[in-house]
Scaffold this motif. Structure first.
Motif, PDB file in Angstrom:
ATOM      1  N   ASP A  31       2.529  61.336  31.946  1.00 22.79           N
ATOM      2  CA  ASP A  31       2.784  59.729  32.403  1.00 22.79           C
ATOM      3  C   ASP A  31       2.357  58.421  32.788  1.00 22.79           C
ATOM      4  OD1 ASP A  31       5.399  57.093  32.407  1.00 22.79           O
ATOM      5  OD2 ASP A  31       5.233  58.321  34.489  1.00 22.79           O
ATOM      6  N   ALA A  63      -0.551  57.307  31.766  1.00 26.70           N
ATOM      7  CA  ALA A  63      -0.091  56.457  30.660  1.00 26.70           C
ATOM      8  C   ALA A  63       0.170  54.444  31.679  1.00 26.70           C
ATOM      9  CB  ALA A  63       0.800  56.582  29.785  1.00 26.70           C
ATOM     10  N   VAL A  64       0.481  54.583  32.670  1.00 27.77           N
ATOM     11  CA  VAL A  64       0.755  53.851  33.528  1.00 27.77           C
ATOM     12  C   VAL A  64      -0.075  53.198  33.881  1.00 27.77           C
ATOM     13  CG1 VAL A  64       2.173  52.671  35.826  1.00 27.77           C
ATOM     14  CG2 VAL A  64       3.438  54.305  33.817  1.00 27.77           C
ATOM     15  N   LEU A  80       2.177  52.803  29.012  1.00 27.16           N
ATOM     16  CA  LEU A  80       3.842  52.006  29.885  1.00 27.16           C
ATOM     17  C   LEU A  80       3.613  51.449  31.093  1.00 27.16           C
ATOM     18  CD1 LEU A  80       5.017  56.309  29.690  1.00 27.16           C
ATOM     19  CD2 LEU A  80       5.229  53.748  27.816  1.00 27.16           C
ATOM     20  N   ASP A 136       6.003  50.512  34.293  1.00 28.68           N
ATOM     21  CA  ASP A 136       7.114  50.535  35.186  1.00 28.68           C
ATOM     22  C   ASP A 136       7.678  50.081  35.773  1.00 28.68           C
ATOM     23  OD1 ASP A 136       7.995  51.837  37.350  1.00 28.68           O
ATOM     24  OD2 ASP A 136       5.945  52.762  38.451  1.00 28.68           O
ATOM     25  N   ARG A 181      10.956  53.209  32.267  1.00 31.30           N
ATOM     26  CA  ARG A 181       9.596  52.622  32.150  1.00 31.30           C
ATOM     27  C   ARG A 181       9.635  51.517  30.463  1.00 31.30           C
ATOM     28  NH1 ARG A 181       7.701  54.668  35.855  1.00 31.30           N
ATOM     29  NH2 ARG A 181       6.311  56.675  36.647  1.00 31.30           N
ATOM     30  N   THR A 225       7.270  50.682  26.299  1.00 26.49           N
ATOM     31  CA  THR A 225       5.799  50.350  26.637  1.00 26.49           C
ATOM     32  C   THR A 225       5.112  49.299  26.545  1.00 26.49           C
ATOM     33  OG1 THR A 225       6.361  50.000  23.684  1.00 26.49           O
ATOM     34  CG2 THR A 225       6.550  52.491  24.785  1.00 26.49           C
ATOM     35  N   ARG A 226       4.059  49.462  26.334  1.00 27.84           N
ATOM     36  CA  ARG A 226       3.472  47.926  26.172  1.00 27.84           C
ATOM     37  C   ARG A 226       3.950  46.623  25.697  1.00 27.84           C
ATOM     38  NH1 ARG A 226       1.327  44.643  30.037  1.00 27.84           N
ATOM     39  NH2 ARG A 226       1.224  47.047  30.978  1.00 27.84           N
ATOM     40  N   ASN A 249      12.613  60.263  28.970  1.00 31.04           N
ATOM     41  CA  ASN A 249      10.975  60.183  29.644  1.00 31.04           C
ATOM     42  C   ASN A 249      11.425  61.371  30.918  1.00 31.04           C
ATOM     43  OD1 ASN A 249      11.357  59.612  32.008  1.00 31.04           O
ATOM     44  ND2 ASN A 249      11.015  56.962  31.063  1.00 31.04           N
ATOM     45  N   THR A 292      12.471  55.637  28.387  1.00 34.93           N
ATOM     46  CA  THR A 292      11.935  54.568  28.064  1.00 34.93           C
ATOM     47  C   THR A 292      12.120  54.085  26.826  1.00 34.93           C
ATOM     48  OG1 THR A 292       9.890  56.326  28.820  1.00 34.93           O
ATOM     49  CG2 THR A 292       9.391  54.564  26.797  1.00 34.93           C
ATOM     50  N   MET A 297      10.827  51.777  23.854  1.00 31.84           N
ATOM     51  CA  MET A 297      10.004  51.324  22.827  1.00 31.84           C
ATOM     52  C   MET A 297       9.803  51.113  21.427  1.00 31.84           C
ATOM     53  SD  MET A 297       9.814  55.458  21.877  1.00 31.84           S
ATOM     54  CE  MET A 297       8.550  56.002  23.502  1.00 31.84           C
ATOM     55  N   ASP A 307       5.039  53.410  19.107  1.00 29.56           N
ATOM     56  CA  ASP A 307       4.906  53.910  20.394  1.00 29.56           C
ATOM     57  C   ASP A 307       5.094  54.495  20.336  1.00 29.56           C
ATOM     58  OD1 ASP A 307       4.631  50.608  21.415  1.00 29.56           O
ATOM     59  OD2 ASP A 307       6.312  50.709  21.314  1.00 29.56           O
TER      60      ASP A 307
END
Length: 135
Positions: free
Chosen positions: A22, A25-26, A31, A33, A51, A53-54, A122, A128, A130, A134
């Motif tokens: 995690d 990914a951040v 991801l 936060d 979280r 996702t982008r 998560n 999360t 998403m 994702d």
């Protein structure tokens, strides 16, 4: 990866080839936060959204920019990168509420502006938000 899980996998005859945490990914921007953001209506039982996702963050940025442009009138266009987290947070919260409409096998599923959304537990003890792509 957690040492206990690694040992359990090794005991079962599995070899861990790669891990992606995690935190990585951040750090990589995969991801976002949102733990410290004030997200209205985002606590579900003992869990909250920690979280997104982008891709979800980008959708929320575009929607927040669209709303700000509409508020300011036709002479103003607000770009996504000009929108602050405090303006994006309510959009993320709205997206999560949509995802909460259907619960299926431990996952929350929904659709926001034609885009399917999932709200999944998560490793941070939260959720999360998403898109299926994702996952």
């Amino acid at each position: 990866m957690d040492e206990l899980l690694s040992q359990q996998m090794a005991d079962a005859g599995f070899e861990v080839i790669s891990t992606y945490t995690d935190a990585q990914a951040v750090e990589d921007g995969v991801l976002v936060d949102v733990t410290l953001m004030t997200l209205p209506w985002t606590t579900f039982g003992a869990r909250r959204i920690t979280r997104v996702t982008r891709a979800v963050w980008s959708m929320a940025e575009r929607e927040a920019a669209r709303r700000l442009s509409r508020e300011r009138g036709a002479l103003f266009t607000v770009e996504s990168d000009e929108v602050s987290d405090s303006v994006i947070a309510p959009v993320v919260s709205e997206m999560a509420q949509v995802a909460l409409r259907t619960f299926d096998r431990g996952w929350y599923l929904g659709e926001w502006n034609g885009e399917p959304l999932w709200l999944l537990p998560n490793e941070m003890g939260g959720y999360t938000l998403m898109t299926p792509e994702d996952y």
